[in-house]
Scaffold this motif. Structure first.
Motif, PDB file in Angstrom:
ATOM      1  N   VAL A  32       0.685  -1.740  -0.267  1.00 52.93           N
ATOM      2  CA  VAL A  32      -0.378   0.164  -0.365  1.00 52.93           C
ATOM      3  C   VAL A  32       0.983   1.554   0.059  1.00 52.93           C
ATOM      4  N   GLN A  33       0.497   2.293  -0.950  1.00 52.67           N
ATOM      5  CA  GLN A  33       1.634   3.434  -1.187  1.00 52.67           C
ATOM      6  C   GLN A  33       0.566   3.955  -0.475  1.00 52.67           C
ATOM      7  N   VAL A  34       1.065   5.070   0.508  1.00 49.61           N
ATOM      8  CA  VAL A  34       0.378   6.014   1.518  1.00 49.61           C
ATOM      9  C   VAL A  34       0.549   7.652   1.369  1.00 49.61           C
ATOM     10  N   LEU A  35       0.317   8.525   1.056  1.00 48.68           N
ATOM     11  CA  LEU A  35       0.765   9.608   1.453  1.00 48.68           C
ATOM     12  C   LEU A  35       0.504  10.183   3.556  1.00 48.68           C
ATOM     13  N   GLU A  36       1.563  10.031   3.621  1.00 53.37           N
ATOM     14  CA  GLU A  36       1.174  10.582   5.657  1.00 53.37           C
ATOM     15  C   GLU A  36       1.477  12.451   5.498  1.00 53.37           C
TER      16      GLU A  36
END
Length: 472
Positions: A134-138
């Motif tokens: 999962v690629q996430v933007l934090e």
């Protein structure tokens, strides 16, 4: 027996009898009716397949959407569990493609949001064997309103009931690979090939430049660079037994506007510069008085191969020239506001991990101290080069340096511009033979210390000196 019309009419029997004699002349079978039946059957089957295929695709889409929702729910629960508690219970958060932290309380205020500080957006979900990647933007909000946004990968495995956060095994990275350059042998896995292949030439060029700048001969052999996959490898870029160990770029948090190639290059050049500097110290020991200048030279060398810090330093020096020209004490408010704009322009909070050791974090945390009332003279540098630790924010510790590292590197700028790049190894050798600027500068540069210092001070204000004078 009367012969009826059937498929037997068109069979050639091996054992013929009087009642069903074989026709001496071949007879064409009546195929039109069967062709129509056959084509009709094909149409029915095709239509069934089409309808069934659409149903399967729809079912698969529903399944993937369900998996997405489950993964996003898991991520939201993780963020909620790690957020600071406000002392009350909370109902489950609404799950969407943007997963927001379920704040404690019914109507969270903006100040509460700043205290909890995290918002996670799911960008992409892919699958590798039994792993969900999962690629996430934090995004994190700090108490003063500054934000930090990083892209990173998270790994999950389904245990039969729910998705569980996990560290990926080495199988995700694929087969081992090797790439050789003039100075290095890179060892990595297939997953990292594209990033390593693009970063390798820049790392190789930096290594050649670093050694030449310090007057070191080419090394006897190539240095091994191992890019470790998973969480069982290097925790931070470092040299271990003459092997440069790096973290897989797949695991690097990527700040806004940067690439994995840039970050891998910078995380390799940093420890290699320190390693090269240690080698130069072993080959040519220097007096203790020049330890701070060794740091200045190291930072200047890093600037030559890090466009991120170079762009920041150029803007910072231009800002400081303006502040000095206007007079910092009388324009402290203006100076602070200008630096805040500069920090925002360069996304300092998002990229601060890649500015470590440059003093940039200190500038943005304490902007007032970054505005000098006067230019620093060359003899004061050693006395002021005493970094101090600041614990202003709960998320990390940074260092504030009374002497601006970006400003001090202009000494090397001026020296190389005026006396050539070959003056760098001469200067390094001088650090092992002389104790003061007064004795070192005349031998290394052929001018007095006063002449050198005056030229450096004028160089710092050069854009101002070139400005047209106001009309009378």
């Amino acid at each position: 027996m009367k012969r009826g019309r059937s498929k037997l009419d068109w069979l050639v029997l091996e054992n013929e009898d009087d009642e069903f004699p074989a026709s001496p002349v071949p007879v064409t079978p009546p195929r039109r009716r069967y062709r129509s039946v056959l084509l009709g059957g094909i149409r029915v089957v095709f239509a069934g397949l089409l309808i069934g295929g659409n149903a399967l695709v729809h079912t698969a889409d529903q399944g993937l959407e369900s998996i997405d929702r489950e993964l996003e729910a898991t991520i939201a629960l993780e963020e909620w569990a790690t957020a600071p508690s406000q002392g009350a219970s909370n109902s489950s958060a609404e799950i969407s493609r943007t997963v927001k932290v379920p704040f404690v309380g019914d109507t969270p205020s903006e100040s509460a949001r700043q205290k909890t500080g995290v918002e996670t957006q799911v960008l992409e979900i892919t699958f590798s064997h039994d792993l969900a990647v999962v690629q996430v933007l934090e995004s994190r909000v700090y108490p003063d309103g500054q934000t930090e946004s990083l892209q990173r990968l998270r790994f999950y495995r389904y245990d039969g009931q729910e998705w569980v956060r996990t560290a990926p095994d080495e199988g995700y990275w694929g087969a081992p690979m090797t790439l050789e350059t003039e100075r290095f042998v890179f060892k990595y896995r297939k997953q990292d090939h594209s990033v390593v292949a693009r970063a390798a030439p820049a790392i190789d060029a930096a290594a050649i430049d670093l050694r030449a700048a310090l007057g070191l001969p080419p090394p006897a052999g190539k240095v091994t660079v191992t890019v470790y996959p998973g969480s069982n490898g290097a925790r931070a870029p470092s040299f271990v037994d003459d092997e440069l160990q790096l973290i897989s770029p797949t695991l690097l948090p990527i700040p806004i506007g940067l690439t994995a190639q840039q970050l891998l290059t910078w995380q390799a050049i940093g420890p290699f510069a320190t390693h090269t500097l240690d080698e130069a110290k072993a080959a040519q020991p220097i007096y203790g008085e020049w330890r701070y200048m060794a740091e200045v030279i190291e930072r200047w060398l890093l600037l030559q191969h890090n466009e991120l810090q170079t762009a920041w330093r150029d803007d910072l020096l231009a800002w400081r020239r303006d502040v000095y020209a206007a007079g910092a004490p009388e324009n402290a408010t203006l100076a602070t506001a200008g630096l805040a704009d500069l920090c925002a322009k360069h996304h300092i909070w998002e990229r601060i991990v890649w500015f470590q050791g440059s003093g940039i974090g200190a500038h943005c945390l304490s902007p007032a101290s970054a505005a000098p009332a006067s230019l620093i003279d060359i003899d004061t540098l050693a006395q002021l080069w005493q970094p101090e630790t600041l614990d202003l924010y709960p998320f990390y510790t940074t260092s504030a340096e009374p002497v601006d590292a970006a400003l001090v590197t202009t000494i090397v700028d001026y020296m190389v511009l005026t006396y050539g790049r070959e003056s760098l190894p001469r200067l390094w050798r001088g650090f092992g033979a002389y104790h003061t600027w007064d004795t070192l500068i005349p031998v290394v540069f052929g001018v007095s210390a006063e002449t050198f210092e005056r030229g450096w001070q004028e160089y710092q204000l050069q854009p101002l000196l070139c400005d047209p004078l106001p009309s009378p």
